[in-house]
Design a protein around this motif. Structure first.
Motif, PDB file in Angstrom:
ATOM      1  N   CYS A 119      13.811  -0.317   0.439  1.00 58.70           N
ATOM      2  CA  CYS A 119      13.444  -1.386   1.389  1.00 58.70           C
ATOM      3  C   CYS A 119      13.107  -2.726   1.141  1.00 58.70           C
ATOM      4  CB  CYS A 119      11.718  -0.888   1.576  1.00 58.70           C
ATOM      5  SG  CYS A 119      11.063  -0.852   3.293  1.00 58.70           S
ATOM      6  N   ARG A 120      13.019  -3.128  -0.407  1.00 58.07           N
ATOM      7  CA  ARG A 120      12.940  -4.471  -0.874  1.00 58.07           C
ATOM      8  C   ARG A 120      14.296  -5.029  -0.711  1.00 58.07           C
ATOM      9  NH1 ARG A 120       9.833  -3.624  -6.656  1.00 58.07           N
ATOM     10  NH2 ARG A 120      12.283  -2.457  -7.081  1.00 58.07           N
ATOM     11  N   GLN A 121      15.127  -4.311  -0.706  1.00 59.87           N
ATOM     12  CA  GLN A 121      16.469  -4.935  -0.291  1.00 59.87           C
ATOM     13  C   GLN A 121      17.198  -4.805   1.045  1.00 59.87           C
ATOM     14  OE1 GLN A 121      18.429  -2.559  -3.846  1.00 59.87           O
ATOM     15  NE2 GLN A 121      19.887  -4.283  -3.791  1.00 59.87           N
ATOM     16  N   PHE A 122      16.676  -3.905   1.846  1.00 66.04           N
ATOM     17  CA  PHE A 122      17.060  -3.855   3.137  1.00 66.04           C
ATOM     18  C   PHE A 122      15.722  -3.699   3.879  1.00 66.04           C
ATOM     19  CE2 PHE A 122      21.343  -3.435   2.272  1.00 66.04           C
ATOM     20  CZ  PHE A 122      21.783  -2.864   1.387  1.00 66.04           C
ATOM     21  N   PRO A 123      15.073  -4.851   4.434  1.00 64.69           N
ATOM     22  CA  PRO A 123      13.822  -4.780   5.204  1.00 64.69           C
ATOM     23  C   PRO A 123      14.084  -3.940   6.562  1.00 64.69           C
ATOM     24  CG  PRO A 123      14.347  -7.027   4.366  1.00 64.69           C
ATOM     25  CD  PRO A 123      15.581  -6.174   4.157  1.00 64.69           C
ATOM     26  N   GLU A 124      15.236  -3.779   6.880  1.00 64.78           N
ATOM     27  CA  GLU A 124      15.471  -3.150   8.136  1.00 64.78           C
ATOM     28  C   GLU A 124      14.615  -1.742   8.112  1.00 64.78           C
ATOM     29  OE1 GLU A 124      19.532  -4.760   7.073  1.00 64.78           O
ATOM     30  OE2 GLU A 124      17.523  -4.836   6.192  1.00 64.78           O
TER      31      GLU A 124
ATOM     32  N   GLU B  15       0.861  -1.275   0.071  1.00 60.77           N
ATOM     33  CA  GLU B  15      -0.064  -0.088   0.106  1.00 60.77           C
ATOM     34  C   GLU B  15       0.937   1.211  -0.071  1.00 60.77           C
ATOM     35  OE1 GLU B  15      -3.885  -1.144   2.411  1.00 60.77           O
ATOM     36  OE2 GLU B  15      -2.510  -0.399   3.418  1.00 60.77           O
ATOM     37  N   ARG B  16       2.159   1.074   0.597  1.00 63.36           N
ATOM     38  CA  ARG B  16       2.747   2.134   0.747  1.00 63.36           C
ATOM     39  C   ARG B  16       3.202   2.958  -0.497  1.00 63.36           C
ATOM     40  NH1 ARG B  16       7.300   0.084   4.195  1.00 63.36           N
ATOM     41  NH2 ARG B  16       6.141  -0.128   6.163  1.00 63.36           N
ATOM     42  N   PHE B  17       3.448   2.274  -1.673  1.00 65.52           N
ATOM     43  CA  PHE B  17       3.708   2.766  -2.973  1.00 65.52           C
ATOM     44  C   PHE B  17       2.824   3.458  -3.372  1.00 65.52           C
ATOM     45  CE2 PHE B  17       8.076   2.831  -4.873  1.00 65.52           C
ATOM     46  CZ  PHE B  17       7.678   3.483  -6.011  1.00 65.52           C
ATOM     47  N   ALA B  18       1.517   2.852  -3.320  1.00 64.61           N
ATOM     48  CA  ALA B  18       0.468   3.432  -3.924  1.00 64.61           C
ATOM     49  C   ALA B  18       0.130   4.572  -3.226  1.00 64.61           C
ATOM     50  CB  ALA B  18      -0.629   2.585  -3.913  1.00 64.61           C
ATOM     51  N   HIS B  19       0.305   4.817  -1.873  1.00 64.20           N
ATOM     52  CA  HIS B  19       0.208   6.115  -1.176  1.00 64.20           C
ATOM     53  C   HIS B  19       0.963   6.950  -1.688  1.00 64.20           C
ATOM     54  CE1 HIS B  19       0.362   7.953   2.665  1.00 64.20           C
ATOM     55  NE2 HIS B  19      -0.599   7.710   2.855  1.00 64.20           N
ATOM     56  N   TYR B  20       2.335   6.511  -1.789  1.00 69.68           N
ATOM     57  CA  TYR B  20       3.083   7.489  -2.198  1.00 69.68           C
ATOM     58  C   TYR B  20       2.969   8.111  -3.401  1.00 69.68           C
ATOM     59  CZ  TYR B  20       7.888   8.976  -4.045  1.00 69.68           C
ATOM     60  OH  TYR B  20       8.977   9.844  -4.828  1.00 69.68           O
ATOM     61  N   LEU B  21       2.721   7.455  -4.408  1.00 70.28           N
ATOM     62  CA  LEU B  21       2.076   7.881  -5.879  1.00 70.28           C
ATOM     63  C   LEU B  21       0.815   8.751  -5.762  1.00 70.28           C
ATOM     64  CD1 LEU B  21       2.884   4.842  -8.081  1.00 70.28           C
ATOM     65  CD2 LEU B  21       4.222   6.873  -7.784  1.00 70.28           C
ATOM     66  N   GLU B  22      -0.037   8.502  -4.935  1.00 69.51           N
ATOM     67  CA  GLU B  22      -1.280   9.138  -4.548  1.00 69.51           C
ATOM     68  C   GLU B  22      -0.834  10.603  -4.151  1.00 69.51           C
ATOM     69  OE1 GLU B  22      -4.568   7.537  -2.287  1.00 69.51           O
ATOM     70  OE2 GLU B  22      -5.640   9.599  -2.908  1.00 69.51           O
TER      71      GLU B  22
ATOM     72  N   VAL C 162      20.144   3.448   1.225  1.00 72.88           N
ATOM     73  CA  VAL C 162      19.486   4.025   0.016  1.00 72.88           C
ATOM     74  C   VAL C 162      20.583   4.013  -1.084  1.00 72.88           C
ATOM     75  CG1 VAL C 162      18.447   5.601  -1.352  1.00 72.88           C
ATOM     76  CG2 VAL C 162      17.155   5.248   0.831  1.00 72.88           C
ATOM     77  N   LEU C 163      21.516   4.715  -0.603  1.00 68.76           N
ATOM     78  CA  LEU C 163      22.627   4.947  -1.735  1.00 68.76           C
ATOM     79  C   LEU C 163      23.300   3.551  -1.992  1.00 68.76           C
ATOM     80  CD1 LEU C 163      24.289   8.190  -0.122  1.00 68.76           C
ATOM     81  CD2 LEU C 163      22.961   7.592  -2.418  1.00 68.76           C
ATOM     82  N   GLN C 164      23.217   2.505  -0.845  1.00 69.47           N
ATOM     83  CA  GLN C 164      23.869   1.258  -1.178  1.00 69.47           C
ATOM     84  C   GLN C 164      22.915   0.268  -2.156  1.00 69.47           C
ATOM     85  OE1 GLN C 164      25.005  -1.217   2.126  1.00 69.47           O
ATOM     86  NE2 GLN C 164      25.614   0.602   3.156  1.00 69.47           N
ATOM     87  N   SER C 165      21.729   0.586  -2.065  1.00 68.90           N
ATOM     88  CA  SER C 165      20.926  -0.152  -2.788  1.00 68.90           C
ATOM     89  C   SER C 165      20.590   0.616  -4.307  1.00 68.90           C
ATOM     90  CB  SER C 165      19.301   0.044  -2.138  1.00 68.90           C
ATOM     91  OG  SER C 165      18.977   1.228  -2.443  1.00 68.90           O
ATOM     92  N   ASP C 166      19.568  -0.004  -5.021  1.00 67.65           N
ATOM     93  CA  ASP C 166      19.262   0.522  -6.337  1.00 67.65           C
ATOM     94  C   ASP C 166      18.015   1.439  -6.332  1.00 67.65           C
ATOM     95  OD1 ASP C 166      17.403  -2.200  -7.629  1.00 67.65           O
ATOM     96  OD2 ASP C 166      17.165  -1.144  -5.715  1.00 67.65           O
ATOM     97  N   GLY C 167      17.851   1.884  -5.197  1.00 64.21           N
ATOM     98  CA  GLY C 167      16.650   2.843  -4.967  1.00 64.21           C
ATOM     99  C   GLY C 167      16.680   4.018  -5.884  1.00 64.21           C
TER     100      GLY C 167
END
Lengths: 400, 378
Positions: free
Chosen positions: B303-308, B217-224, B330-335
């Motif tokens: 978040c998908r790569q780092f669930p922490e 839901e978070r992503f949809a919420h973010y886009l909204e 974030v900088l370590q991930s592909d975010g």
């Protein structure tokens, strides 16, 4: 001096009308609160439903429910939003929704315009068009929005006695958001005012736009009025050196413009002519001026109240008192009432004002505006709605 | 403010040149498919096209803000100092012209419409640009109070200088002036369209208050939230000028979709820059969004790569060290890359939509703008 002339006019003109109205129990009022409630509840019957529900639809929205939850966190803090919210829920004085009620009443009192054919008119419920009801709601939304926006605090001026800064910041955030939400709803409703199923005719489109213009300009007035209000609240500037006429102009902006323009807009929606619109405007204007002065007078009228007194140095009795006394003498009195640490002894100052002519001339001014409001009503045919509007004036000009 | 431009110098040299340029392009490109851009005369700077219409933008806005109190006026005029890039009004006038040309081009071709200057921005369309900028600024003033911000565009915020009480009032006043100007256009349809923006802006702020527990839901919420806070303004103002310029509802939809997609892309890139611009330039993180407790695109992808990160999102990065840790993840991930890619897709969509309009320099400028959104570095 213009001011003296004004007072003479007030005393001369005021007494005559008030004497006539005296038959209605102006001088034998039991107590303003009870009779005000009575006036309001009878008026509500006339317009079809209790106006305390006017903004309720808006309150049930997710957004405001969210705010309500958040505002609970403010309990125990000193943020003004908390008291605004409280007053909204526990309205003892029945002061709430007064504007909406007046808009509904004046719509009913004016009735349909003779210019418009009965067949092409939209439906009326309890003698009021749905667009006028919508307008009443819009007026309340705007009024409430600014009650909320008035309650913002300046973070930079906080003292330690105000509590943690974090709470105040949070309160500010809630206040800005909820005020904005109410305003946005008002704008949306304004845009949809005559959202009828049939195609809007040119004059209806024009009327709609005129109403949006009127109300938008009323919002601008309100902002300017509150801006002036703010300036006088700053503690560093004890009291402004403004005379009663400037005061009237500023109070018009902050307390009258919205209702006056809404009343006019309600007439526009029913396609009444310019004269009726003007009278409706005047009723709204003078009635709300009266009401404001009435409120200002309360700390000076209530009998032997042992509650600690505070009042605004920019209230009608104080401003008039200064006008009579002259600025220097007034400043002297303020200084004398200031104890250690510049804390104002309001009781002492109240006595000083009561001893002067401020209170009586404020009462006269209140009645002057009340009479002007009654005069404006004369162009409307006699009806229960018109009587209700008259009763409102009597209630606010009553000082027992 | 409302007089049509170009009328006085009817056959001046610049105007003649413009007419013949358009003559050439209209006849030449009538046959070709609409999806190709008119490539040979690519404008380096799409902003140049709109410059004439926006020349007195800020002066005209100030005229709408006539208020007796000097200080209140000063506050209201504070951000209309000409320092902003006027990105939104620019899109509005470009869209206005693109739609005007599209509509007028569909009529039987005559020299007359060229000479009449039918591509010029109408007074009402220009008003939309002004109103849009005012609504945007009013929301900025309030946002700064809500976020307790002390600087914007390189100078102090209104609330920093004059205090929160007056700042809120100033925002309200600008909004009321915008509303008044809107009513004066005299078109109830336009009033509805632009009022929707006011509502969306507030709802967007509220969306930011709340948070979703569910990752999906978070992503949809973010886009909204992104749509309501950023894209709605651009989408609806584009739609408004298209309504004024052309009666075809398909064109209105094209304009709306262009604005919506560009708007979302713009905000996505903004969110990316909040992470990357600091890393490149000062080596000192800004991470303004994280500090406000907001989880934007790059964070959500990370978040998908780092669930922490989940737990930090739930507590809005409120514990000490949260902001720094989140930023590092974030900088370590592909975010960042993912968000960029998403922005590209929105831009591509915008490009697809606007290409449905008949060719014009303005249409091409709008296409170019979508590329510029992606490559800006603040």
């Amino acid at each position: 001096m213009r001011f003296r002339q004004l007072l003479r006019a007030l005393r001369g003109g005021g007494r005559a009308r008030v004497a006539v109205a005296g038959r209605r129990g102006l001088l034998s009022a039991p107590g303003s609160a009870a009779s005000w409630s009575k006036v309001v509840s009878e008026a509500e019957k006339l317009v079809g439903y209790p106006t305390s529900f006017l903004s309720l639809r808006c309150l049930l929205s997710d957004e405001l429910s969210n705010v309500a939850l958040q505002v609970r966190k403010l309990v125990g803090t000193k943020h003004p939003l908390l008291s605004t919210a409280r007053e909204f829920v526990y309205d003892n004085q029945n002061n709430l929704q007064m504007r909406g009620l007046v808009v509904l009443l004046i719509s009913k009192a004016a009735g349909p315009s003779s210019k418009v054919e009965l067949s092409s008119q939209p439906d009326m419920v309890s003698g009021i068009y749905s667009s006028q009801r919508s307008l009443a709601e819009i007026t309340e939304l705007i009024h409430t929005a600014f009650l909320v926006h008035r309650g913002i605090v300046n973070i930079g001026e906080l003292k330690s006695c105000d509590g943690p800064m974090k709470d105040m910041q949070f309160g500010n955030k809630m206040a800005v958001l909820s005020g904005d939400f109410l305003l946005a709803n008002a704008c949306t409703s304004l845009a949809q005012l005559q959202n009828t199923k049939h195609r809007l005719f040119q004059d209806e489109i024009e009327a709609n736009n005129l109403v949006v213009e009127l109300i938008s300009s009323a919002i601008g007035d309100l902002v300017q009025g509150i801006y002036y209000e703010n300036s006088t609240l700053e503690e560093t500037r004890l009291t402004d050196d403004i005379g009663i006429s400037t005061w009237t102009e500023q109070i018009f902006l902050s307390h009258s413009a919205l209702l006056a323009k809404s009343c006019k807009a309600a007439m526009e929606l029913a396609k009444h002519d310019a004269e009726i619109q003007k009278m409706a405007f005047h009723y709204g204007k003078h009635m709300s001026m009266s009401h404001k002065i009435h409120l200002d007078l309360q700390p000076f009228i209530k009998g032997n109240s042992t509650d600690s007194v505070t009042f605004s140095l920019n209230s009608a009795p104080a401003v008039l008192h200064q006008e009579f006394l002259g600025r220097e003498a007034w400043i002297k009195q303020i200084r004398e009432a200031q104890g250690a640490g510049s804390i104002l002894d309001y009781t002492k100052l109240q006595e000083a004002i009561k001893a002067g002519k401020g209170v009586t001339s404020a009462i006269d001014l209140c009645r002057y505006h009340g009479n002007r409001a009654l005069e404006a009503l004369e162009c409307f045919p006699p009806s229960e709605a018109r009587s209700a509007l008259e009763n409102i004036v009597y209630a606010v000009t009553r000082f027992s | 403010m409302h007089c049509l431009q170009g009328r006085s110098s009817f056959l001046s040299f610049p105007k003649l040149r413009s007419i013949f340029w358009r003559l050439h392009h209209t006849t030449a490109s009538r046959a070709c498919s609409c999806s190709k851009t008119v490539s040979d005369e690519k404008y380096q700077d799409p902003f140049k096209l709109g410059r004439k219409d926006l020349k007195n933008l800020y002066e005209d806005i100030k005229k709408e803000l006539l208020v007796c109190t000097a200080e209140l006026r000063e506050m209201c005029e504070y951000y209309f100092d000409g320092r902003g890039k006027a990105f939104r009004p620019m899109i509005v006038v470009l869209m206005a012209r693109a739609c005007n040309i599209h509509y007028n081009n569909s009529k039987k071709f005559t020299l007359l419409w060229l000479l009449k200057g039918k591509w010029e921005v109408q007074a009402s369309q220009r008003s939309v640009a002004i109103i849009t900028e005012m609504i945007h600024t009013a929301s900025l003033v309030h946002d700064d109070v809500i976020d307790e911000a002390n600087s914007r565009r390189g100078k102090m915020t209104v609330n920093q200088i004059w205090g929160e009480r007056k700042a809120v009032l100033a925002g309200d006043f600008i909004l009321s002036a915008a509303s008044l100007a809107l009513a004066r256009i005299g078109n109830t349809n336009i009033v509805s369209v632009l009022t929707q923006v006011i509502e969306d802006l507030v709802r967007g702020e509220f969306l930011q208050l709340g948070s979703k527990e569910n990752e999906n839901e978070r992503f949809a919420h973010y886009l909204e939230k992104t749509f309501k806070k950023t894209a709605s303004l651009i989408a609806n103002s584009c739609k408004a000028v298209s309504i004024l310029g052309c009666p075809d509802p398909k064109v209105h939809e094209i304009a709306y979709q262009y604005g919506k997609n560009v708007g979302i892309a713009f905000q996505l890139i903004d969110d990316v820059l909040d992470f990357t611009s600091c890393a490149d330039q000062m080596g000192k993180p800004t991470a303004a969004d994280l500090k406000l407790g907001l989880a934007t695109g790059p964070v959500l992808f990370a978040c998908r790569q780092f669930p922490e990160i989940n737990a930090m999102i739930m507590r809005r990065f409120s514990l000490p060290g949260d902001v720094e840790r989140a930023r590092e993840y974030v900088l370590q991930s592909d975010g960042v890359q993912q968000t960029n890619y998403l922005a590209q897709r929105y831009c591509h969509e915008a490009m697809k939509e606007i290409s449905k309009l008949r060719p014009s320099p303005e249409r091409d400028a709008l296409i170019q703008l979508t590329e510029m959104v992606l490559t800006r570095d603040k």
